[in-house]
Design an enzyme around this catalytic site. Structure first.
Site, PDB file in Angstrom:
ATOM      1  N   SER A 148       6.362 -12.842   5.888  1.00 48.23           N
ATOM      2  CA  SER A 148       5.176 -13.006   5.033  1.00 48.23           C
ATOM      3  C   SER A 148       5.191 -14.391   4.394  1.00 48.23           C
ATOM      4  CB  SER A 148       5.235 -11.932   3.939  1.00 48.23           C
ATOM      5  OG  SER A 148       4.345 -12.207   2.887  1.00 48.23           O
ATOM      6  N   TYR A 161       7.707  -6.677  -2.954  1.00 50.18           N
ATOM      7  CA  TYR A 161       7.306  -7.137  -1.612  1.00 50.18           C
ATOM      8  C   TYR A 161       7.939  -8.501  -1.320  1.00 50.18           C
ATOM      9  CZ  TYR A 161       3.981  -8.142   2.238  1.00 50.18           C
ATOM     10  OH  TYR A 161       3.393  -8.432   3.453  1.00 50.18           O
TER      11      TYR A 161
HETATM   12  P1  NAP Z   1      -1.232  -2.179   7.675  1.00 49.26           P
HETATM   13  O1  NAP Z   1      -2.603  -2.437   8.174  1.00 49.26           O
HETATM   14  O2  NAP Z   1      -1.056  -1.494   6.386  1.00 49.26           O
HETATM   15  O3  NAP Z   1      -0.302  -1.503   8.806  1.00 49.26           O
HETATM   16  C1  NAP Z   1       1.052  -1.189   8.577  1.00 49.26           C
HETATM   17  C2  NAP Z   1       1.392   0.054   9.346  1.00 49.26           C
HETATM   18  O4  NAP Z   1       2.738   0.481   9.036  1.00 49.26           O
HETATM   19  C3  NAP Z   1       0.475   1.212   9.011  1.00 49.26           C
HETATM   20  O5  NAP Z   1       0.115   1.902  10.196  1.00 49.26           O
HETATM   21  C4  NAP Z   1       1.352   2.049   8.116  1.00 49.26           C
HETATM   22  O6  NAP Z   1       1.000   3.411   8.009  1.00 49.26           O
HETATM   23  C5  NAP Z   1       2.699   1.878   8.797  1.00 49.26           C
HETATM   24  N1  NAP Z   1       3.784   2.350   7.964  1.00 49.26           N
HETATM   25  C6  NAP Z   1       3.903   2.275   6.615  1.00 49.26           C
HETATM   26  N2  NAP Z   1       5.031   2.867   6.198  1.00 49.26           N
HETATM   27  C7  NAP Z   1       5.641   3.344   7.320  1.00 49.26           C
HETATM   28  C8  NAP Z   1       6.844   4.058   7.548  1.00 49.26           C
HETATM   29  N3  NAP Z   1       7.669   4.409   6.554  1.00 49.26           N
HETATM   30  N4  NAP Z   1       7.173   4.393   8.813  1.00 49.26           N
HETATM   31  C9  NAP Z   1       6.350   4.069   9.841  1.00 49.26           C
HETATM   32  N5  NAP Z   1       5.208   3.388   9.690  1.00 49.26           N
HETATM   33  C10 NAP Z   1       4.845   3.029   8.442  1.00 49.26           C
HETATM   34  O7  NAP Z   1      -0.560  -3.581   7.556  1.00 49.26           O
HETATM   35  P2  NAP Z   1      -0.812  -4.938   8.352  1.00 49.26           P
HETATM   36  O8  NAP Z   1      -1.628  -5.777   7.466  1.00 49.26           O
HETATM   37  O9  NAP Z   1      -1.201  -4.719   9.768  1.00 49.26           O
HETATM   38  O10 NAP Z   1       0.669  -5.459   8.242  1.00 49.26           O
HETATM   39  C11 NAP Z   1       1.658  -5.260   9.237  1.00 49.26           C
HETATM   40  C12 NAP Z   1       2.895  -6.026   8.794  1.00 49.26           C
HETATM   41  O11 NAP Z   1       2.546  -7.385   8.560  1.00 49.26           O
HETATM   42  C13 NAP Z   1       3.494  -5.515   7.466  1.00 49.26           C
HETATM   43  O12 NAP Z   1       4.887  -5.615   7.533  1.00 49.26           O
HETATM   44  C14 NAP Z   1       2.930  -6.491   6.450  1.00 49.26           C
HETATM   45  O13 NAP Z   1       3.721  -6.588   5.300  1.00 49.26           O
HETATM   46  C15 NAP Z   1       2.928  -7.766   7.236  1.00 49.26           C
HETATM   47  N6  NAP Z   1       2.014  -8.803   6.760  1.00 49.26           N
HETATM   48  C16 NAP Z   1       0.686  -8.570   6.611  1.00 49.26           C
HETATM   49  C17 NAP Z   1      -0.128  -9.624   6.187  1.00 49.26           C
HETATM   50  C18 NAP Z   1      -1.611  -9.480   5.990  1.00 49.26           C
HETATM   51  O14 NAP Z   1      -2.207 -10.405   5.440  1.00 49.26           O
HETATM   52  N7  NAP Z   1      -2.234  -8.398   6.395  1.00 49.26           N
HETATM   53  C19 NAP Z   1       0.412 -10.876   5.956  1.00 49.26           C
HETATM   54  C20 NAP Z   1       1.774 -11.053   6.105  1.00 49.26           C
HETATM   55  C21 NAP Z   1       2.571 -10.016   6.519  1.00 49.26           C
HETATM   56  P3  NAP Z   1       0.020   3.819   6.738  1.00 49.26           P
HETATM   57  O15 NAP Z   1      -1.361   3.491   7.186  1.00 49.26           O
HETATM   58  O16 NAP Z   1       0.277   5.273   6.540  1.00 49.26           O
HETATM   59  O17 NAP Z   1       0.472   2.993   5.552  1.00 49.26           O
HETATM   60  C1  GCO Z   2      -0.812 -10.179  -1.484  1.00 50.77           C
HETATM   61  C2  GCO Z   2      -0.929  -9.987  -0.002  1.00 50.77           C
HETATM   62  C3  GCO Z   2       0.159 -10.698   0.763  1.00 50.77           C
HETATM   63  C4  GCO Z   2      -0.099 -10.666   2.233  1.00 50.77           C
HETATM   64  C5  GCO Z   2       0.864 -11.340   3.126  1.00 50.77           C
HETATM   65  C6  GCO Z   2       0.890 -12.806   2.933  1.00 50.77           C
HETATM   66  O1  GCO Z   2      -1.090  -9.245  -2.224  1.00 50.77           O
HETATM   67  O2  GCO Z   2      -0.484 -11.301  -1.886  1.00 50.77           O
HETATM   68  O3  GCO Z   2      -1.058  -8.652   0.384  1.00 50.77           O
HETATM   69  O4  GCO Z   2       1.403 -10.416   0.310  1.00 50.77           O
HETATM   70  O5  GCO Z   2      -0.343  -9.382   2.702  1.00 50.77           O
HETATM   71  O6  GCO Z   2       2.116 -10.733   3.180  1.00 50.77           O
HETATM   72  O7  GCO Z   2       1.639 -13.386   3.934  1.00 50.77           O
END
Ligand code: NAP
Ligand code: GCO
Length: 268
Positions: A148, A161
Site C-alpha cells: 500500500s 493498516y
Molecule cells: P476489497 O475490494 O475490499 O477486496 C478484498 C477482498 O479480501 C474481499 O473480497 C474481502 O472479503 C476479502 N477478505 C477480507 N478478509 C478476508 C479474510 N479473512 N479471508 C479471506 N478473504 C478476506 O479490497 P481491494 O481494494 O480490492 O484491495 C485488495 C488488496 O489491495 C487489499 O490488501 C488492500 O489493502 C490492498 N490495497 C487496496 C488499495 C485501494 O486503493 N483499493 C490500495 C492499496 C492496497 P469481504 O468483501 O468480505 O471483506
Molecule cells: C485510506 C485508503 C488507503 C488505500 C491504499 C493506499 O483510507 O487511506 O483506504 O489506505 O486503500 O491502501 O495505497
C-alpha cells in the site's frame, strides 16, 4: 538468452490469489488467466465465492473457488492441499485479501487493531507458509504481497493498516532474503489510490453532487491527477509473476500514478 516473446506467459502455471472474488484480486486473476495460468481463489464466505465464480465464468475463466479465512491456519493449510489436488502445486501466490478500519488511533480498540494486523499482516505469513515447502522442493515460486501507500506513508485514522502494510513490506524483504536461494522471488505491489469497494467511502459524492473532499485531495496529490483503476495493476502483477522478473526480488513496486514522488501542489 531468454525467450523474449514468451517472457510474460504464465502457460501451465497455477496461481492462488487470496480474497479475489472482486476488486484488485479479481483483476489480477483475470490477467493471469489470460496469460495462461490456472486460477485458484478463496474468499471469506460461500456467497462471495459463488459471486466470484459467476464473475469469472462470465469472462470465460474456469477458476476454482474456495471458502477460506486467511487468518485460520488450519483452513489455509486444508485449502492449499485442495488446490494441489484440484490443480497442482502453487507456482504463484498473491496475498491480496485485506481490510482497512478507519478509526482514530486513540479510539481504536485493541481487538479492532488485532483484526487488521491479523488479516493484513499475519495472514500473508500463514498463506506463504502453506505454499513455501513445495516451492522450496521444486526450486521455483513467485509470491506477491499487495502492500500500500501506507507501507511508506501515514495518515489520520489508519494506524493499524499502516502498521500492517509497513510490516508486509518487511515480510516481503524477509521472504526474499530467506528463500531467494531456492529461486523463489517475493515482491510487493504498492497500489496508489485505486477505485474499488474498499475506497468507495472516500469517493462518495456530496449531497450537492461535488466530489468528496478526500477524493479531491487524492486527485490533487496524484501527479496523474486521477484515481487508479484495477487495470492499472495488472501489468505490474503480470511482470512480477512471470519469468521477466526472475532476478527481481524483495522489491515493492509502487503503482501510484506518482504519489510517492510528489511533494504536492504548490499554493497558488
Ligand atoms: P476489497 O475490494 O475490499 O477486496 C478484498 C477482498 O479480501 C474481499 O473480497 C474481502 O472479503 C476479502 N477478505 C477480507 N478478509 C478476508 C479474510 N479473512 N479471508 C479471506 N478473504 C478476506 O479490497 P481491494 O481494494 O480490492 O484491495 C485488495 C488488496 O489491495 C487489499 O490488501 C488492500 O489493502 C490492498 N490495497 C487496496 C488499495 C485501494 O486503493 N483499493 C490500495 C492499496 C492496497 P469481504 O468483501 O468480505 O471483506
Ligand atoms: C485510506 C485508503 C488507503 C488505500 C491504499 C493506499 O483510507 O487511506 O483506504 O489506505 O486503500 O491502501 O495505497
Amino acid at each position: 538468452m531468454k525467450d523474449f516473446q514468451n517472457m510474460f506467459s504464465l502457460e501451465g502455471k497455477i496461481a492462488w490469489i487470496t480474497g479475489a472474488s472482486y476488486g484488485i484480486g479479481f483483476a489480477i486473476a483475470n490477467a493471469y488467466a489470460k496469460a495462461g495460468a490456472k486460477i485458484a481463489f478463496n474468499d471469506i464466505n460461500q456467497e462471495l465465492v459463488d459471486k466470484g465464480l459467476a464473475a469469472y465464468r462470465e469472462i470465460g475463466i474456469d477458476a476454482m473457488g474456495y471458502v477460506c479465512d486467511v487468518t485460520d491456519e488450519t483452513a489455509v493449510s486444508e485449502t492449499a492441499t485442495r488446490i494441489v489436488s484440484d490443480l497442482g502445486p502453487v507456482d504463484i501466490l498473491v496475498n491480496n485479501a485485506g481490510i482497512i478500519k478507519r478509526i482514530p488511533m486513540h479510539e481504536m480498540s485493541a481487538d479492532e487493531w488485532r483484526k487488521v494486523i491479523d488479516i493484513d499482516l499475519t495472514a500473508p505469513f500463514i498463506v506463504a507458509k502453506a505454499v513455501l515447502p513445495s516451492m522450496i522442493e521444486r526450486k521455483c515460486g513467485k509470491i506477491i504481497n499487495i502492500c500500500s501507500m501506507m507501507s511508506e506513508l501515514g495518515r489520520e485514522t489508519v494506524s493499524a493498516y499502516a502498521a500492517a502494510k509497513g510490516g508486509l513490506k518487511m515480510l516481503t524483504r524477509n521472504i526474499c532474503s530467506e528463500y531467494g536461494r531456492y529461486n523463489i522471488q517475493c515482491n510487493g505491489i504498492g497500489p496508489g489510490y485505486i477505485a474499488t469497494p474498499q475506497t468507495a467511502p472516500l469517493r462518495v459524492r456530496q449531497a450537492d453532487g461535488t466530489r468528496h473532499p478526500f477524493d479531491s485531495f487524492i486527485v490533487a496529490k496524484t501527479p496523474a491527477e486521477r484515481w487508479g483503476t484495477t487495470d492499472d495493476l495488472v501489468g505490474p502483477a503480470l511482470f512480477l509473476a512471470s519469468k521477466a522478473s526472475d532476478f527481481v526480488n524483495g522489491h515493492v513496486l509502487y503503482v501510484d500514478g506518482g504519489i510517492l514522488a510528489y511533494i504536492g501542489k504548490q499554493p497558488t
